[in-house]
Design a protein around this motif. Structure first.
Motif, mmCIF file in Angstrom:
data_model
loop_
_atom_site.group_PDB
_atom_site.id
_atom_site.type_symbol
_atom_site.label_atom_id
_atom_site.label_comp_id
_atom_site.label_asym_id
_atom_site.label_seq_id
_atom_site.Cartn_x
_atom_site.Cartn_y
_atom_site.Cartn_z
ATOM 1 N N ASP A 197 0.817 -1.227 0.000
ATOM 2 C CA ASP A 197 0.000 0.000 0.000
ATOM 3 C C ASP A 197 0.847 1.271 0.000
ATOM 4 O OD1 ASP A 197 0.983 -0.300 2.558
ATOM 5 O OD2 ASP A 197 -0.864 0.282 3.563
ATOM 6 N N LYS A 198 2.164 1.110 0.016
ATOM 7 C CA LYS A 198 3.042 2.296 -0.028
ATOM 8 C C LYS A 198 3.743 2.430 -1.385
ATOM 9 C CE LYS A 198 3.739 2.199 4.918
ATOM 10 N NZ LYS A 198 3.097 0.928 5.275
ATOM 11 N N LEU A 199 3.327 1.582 -2.347
ATOM 12 C CA LEU A 199 3.937 1.652 -3.679
ATOM 13 C C LEU A 199 3.143 2.605 -4.554
ATOM 14 C CD1 LEU A 199 4.496 -2.171 -4.323
ATOM 15 C CD2 LEU A 199 6.207 -0.492 -3.584
ATOM 16 N N VAL A 200 3.845 3.468 -5.284
ATOM 17 C CA VAL A 200 3.137 4.288 -6.276
ATOM 18 C C VAL A 200 2.918 3.410 -7.510
ATOM 19 C CG1 VAL A 200 4.183 6.454 -5.459
ATOM 20 C CG2 VAL A 200 5.240 5.222 -7.341
ATOM 21 N N VAL A 201 1.909 3.729 -8.307
ATOM 22 C CA VAL A 201 1.698 2.970 -9.543
ATOM 23 C C VAL A 201 2.944 3.171 -10.419
ATOM 24 C CG1 VAL A 201 0.278 2.766 -11.621
ATOM 25 C CG2 VAL A 201 -0.793 3.160 -9.398
ATOM 26 N N GLY A 202 3.492 2.068 -10.914
ATOM 27 C CA GLY A 202 4.728 2.146 -11.705
ATOM 28 C C GLY A 202 5.984 1.925 -10.865
ATOM 29 N N ALA A 203 5.813 1.744 -9.565
ATOM 30 C CA ALA A 203 6.978 1.504 -8.697
ATOM 31 C C ALA A 203 7.683 0.212 -9.115
ATOM 32 C CB ALA A 203 6.544 1.394 -7.235
ATOM 33 N N VAL A 204 8.979 0.168 -8.851
ATOM 34 C CA VAL A 204 9.733 -1.040 -9.196
ATOM 35 C C VAL A 204 10.282 -1.676 -7.916
ATOM 36 C CG1 VAL A 204 11.761 0.361 -9.832
ATOM 37 C CG2 VAL A 204 11.606 -1.956 -10.635
ATOM 38 N N ILE A 205 10.172 -3.003 -7.872
ATOM 39 C CA ILE A 205 10.670 -3.758 -6.718
ATOM 40 C C ILE A 205 11.776 -4.669 -7.229
ATOM 41 C CG2 ILE A 205 10.099 -5.410 -4.876
ATOM 42 C CD1 ILE A 205 7.270 -3.700 -6.483
ATOM 43 N N ILE A 206 12.951 -4.504 -6.647
ATOM 44 C CA ILE A 206 14.091 -5.334 -7.056
ATOM 45 C C ILE A 206 14.408 -6.258 -5.887
ATOM 46 C CG2 ILE A 206 16.518 -5.267 -7.788
ATOM 47 C CD1 ILE A 206 15.870 -2.240 -8.475
ATOM 48 N N ALA A 207 14.382 -7.559 -6.147
ATOM 49 C CA ALA A 207 14.664 -8.526 -5.077
ATOM 50 C C ALA A 207 15.923 -9.305 -5.459
ATOM 51 C CB ALA A 207 13.477 -9.461 -4.892
ATOM 52 N N ASP A 208 16.910 -9.262 -4.572
ATOM 53 C CA ASP A 208 18.211 -9.890 -4.893
ATOM 54 C C ASP A 208 18.279 -11.328 -4.372
ATOM 55 O OD1 ASP A 208 20.705 -9.956 -6.052
ATOM 56 O OD2 ASP A 208 21.728 -8.894 -4.442
ATOM 57 N N ASN A 209 19.104 -12.116 -4.999
ATOM 58 C CA ASN A 209 19.413 -13.509 -4.593
ATOM 59 C C ASN A 209 18.202 -14.442 -4.678
ATOM 60 O OD1 ASN A 209 20.912 -11.568 -2.251
ATOM 61 N ND2 ASN A 209 22.258 -12.825 -3.495
ATOM 62 N N VAL A 210 17.263 -14.150 -5.577
ATOM 63 C CA VAL A 210 16.017 -14.925 -5.595
ATOM 64 C C VAL A 210 16.193 -16.364 -6.100
ATOM 65 C CG1 VAL A 210 14.366 -13.009 -5.697
ATOM 66 C CG2 VAL A 210 15.366 -13.897 -7.816
ATOM 67 N N LEU A 211 17.323 -16.645 -6.755
ATOM 68 C CA LEU A 211 17.517 -18.033 -7.209
ATOM 69 C C LEU A 211 18.390 -18.823 -6.234
ATOM 70 C CD1 LEU A 211 17.727 -17.527 -11.073
ATOM 71 C CD2 LEU A 211 15.748 -18.027 -9.640
ATOM 72 N N PHE A 212 18.878 -18.155 -5.230
ATOM 73 C CA PHE A 212 19.606 -18.729 -4.098
ATOM 74 C C PHE A 212 20.501 -19.920 -4.491
ATOM 75 C CE2 PHE A 212 20.038 -20.701 0.166
ATOM 76 C CZ PHE A 212 20.625 -19.612 0.776
ATOM 77 N N ARG A 213 21.643 -19.559 -5.036
ATOM 78 C CA ARG A 213 22.687 -20.549 -5.382
ATOM 79 C C ARG A 213 22.155 -21.663 -6.290
ATOM 80 N NH1 ARG A 213 24.870 -21.178 0.846
ATOM 81 N NH2 ARG A 213 24.557 -19.020 1.376
ATOM 82 N N GLY A 214 21.217 -21.335 -7.121
ATOM 83 C CA GLY A 214 20.674 -22.306 -8.079
ATOM 84 C C GLY A 214 19.612 -23.223 -7.491
ATOM 85 N N MET A 215 19.382 -23.137 -6.182
ATOM 86 C CA MET A 215 18.481 -24.103 -5.527
ATOM 87 C C MET A 215 17.013 -23.862 -5.852
ATOM 88 S SD MET A 215 20.055 -24.475 -1.732
ATOM 89 C CE MET A 215 21.777 -24.100 -1.499
ATOM 90 N N VAL A 216 16.653 -22.586 -6.133
ATOM 91 C CA VAL A 216 15.232 -22.261 -6.306
ATOM 92 C C VAL A 216 14.661 -22.875 -7.582
ATOM 93 C CG1 VAL A 216 13.651 -20.306 -6.684
ATOM 94 C CG2 VAL A 216 15.315 -20.230 -4.828
ATOM 95 N N MET A 217 15.453 -22.940 -8.639
ATOM 96 C CA MET A 217 14.962 -23.505 -9.908
ATOM 97 C C MET A 217 15.344 -24.984 -10.072
ATOM 98 S SD MET A 217 13.227 -21.260 -11.472
ATOM 99 C CE MET A 217 12.957 -19.524 -11.799
ATOM 100 N N SER A 218 16.132 -25.499 -9.135
ATOM 101 C CA SER A 218 16.611 -26.871 -9.273
ATOM 102 C C SER A 218 15.500 -27.882 -8.956
ATOM 103 C CB SER A 218 17.786 -27.088 -8.314
ATOM 104 O OG SER A 218 18.135 -28.448 -8.308
ATOM 105 N N GLU A 219 15.548 -29.023 -9.657
ATOM 106 C CA GLU A 219 14.574 -30.070 -9.333
ATOM 107 C C GLU A 219 15.064 -30.955 -8.190
ATOM 108 O OE1 GLU A 219 13.486 -32.018 -12.962
ATOM 109 O OE2 GLU A 219 12.609 -30.162 -13.736
#
Ligand SMILES: C[S@@+](CC[C@H](N)C(=O)[O-])C[C@H]1O[C@@H](n2cnc3c(N)ncnc32)[C@H](O)[C@@H]1O
Length: 202
Positions: A132-154
């Motif tokens: 609720d504090k984001l303006v329309v068009g705001a950008v959110i950058i989240a770092d390390n989201v794939l966490f050493r390859g583990m997030v997309m790994s099977e």
């Protein structure tokens, strides 16, 4: 006048010697490009460490823009204060000391850009607390989201990383499927998700 490239180098060396995690080169290039394109007047950073990424963003945002950055480690926040003071940016960068999960609920104002780089298991909770504090068009950058390859790994993640991996998947699922966000996941480095907020009525 301080030479910022010398100061950035000094912070990189300090972080390396003291085992403090700071943004890697790949993510910092994406961060710089996004800040340059967006030209945000108000930035929220979750996870200051010693102020490296805050100073990076301050160097590329409009001169009259402001950053609020949150850090819960008292020693790191003291060090960040010193570096930010030496950079002459103490008027521009406000340091908040404490747990982001609590502080986010008390923030006032709105943000054009949010950089999420604190506890990896809390990204979705952080985002939900500031939607609720984001303006329309705001950008959110989240770092390390794939966490050493583990997030997309099977392969199943090691037991101690199971919760982080599960929660990062939930974060990516949310920003990829909620109609209020348009998200690109950059797989370079440790993974960076860049999401644009389309507004509450999408
Ligand atoms: C990866 S580091 C941040 C690096 C910084 N953004 C940079 O690139 O220069 C993550 C930081 O988040 C802090 N942190 C973790 N959980 C937090 C929380 N719940 N509230 C505030 N800070 C937190 C840690 O103490 C750590 O210093």
């Amino acid at each position: 006048m301080i030479d910022m490239s010398d100061l950035f180098k000094e912070i990189e060396e300090y972080a390396d010697e003291n085992d403090i995690p700071i943004i890697n080169k790949v993510s910092s290039q994406l961060l710089i490009e996004t800040v340059k394109n967006k030209a945000p007047k108000s930035i929220l950073e979750i996870g200051t460490a010693v102020g490296y990424s805050a100073l990076l963003m301050a160097s590329y945002m409009p001169i009259d823009g402001k950053i609020i950055t949150i850090e819960q480690d008292a020693n790191r926040i003291d060090t960040a204060y010193d570096f930010i003071t030496r950079a002459g940016r103490i008027e521009q960068i406000q340091l908040l000391d404490g747990d982001a999960s609590d502080i986010l609920l008390q923030l006032e104002g709105t943000f054009d850009l949010v950089f999420i780089d604190a506890a990896k298991g809390q990204y979705l909770d952080y985002l939900q607390k500031i939607i609720d504090k984001l303006v329309v068009g705001a950008v959110i950058i989240a770092d390390n989201v794939l966490f050493r390859g583990m997030v997309m790994s099977e392969e199943p993640p090691q037991k101690r990383y199971r919760t982080i991996v599960k929660r990062l998947r939930e974060y990516l699922d949310f920003v990829s499927h909620d109609p209020r966000f348009s998200t690109t996941i950059h797989s370079e480095g440790d993974g960076v998700a860049i999401s644009y907020y389309r507004g509450a009525n999408k």
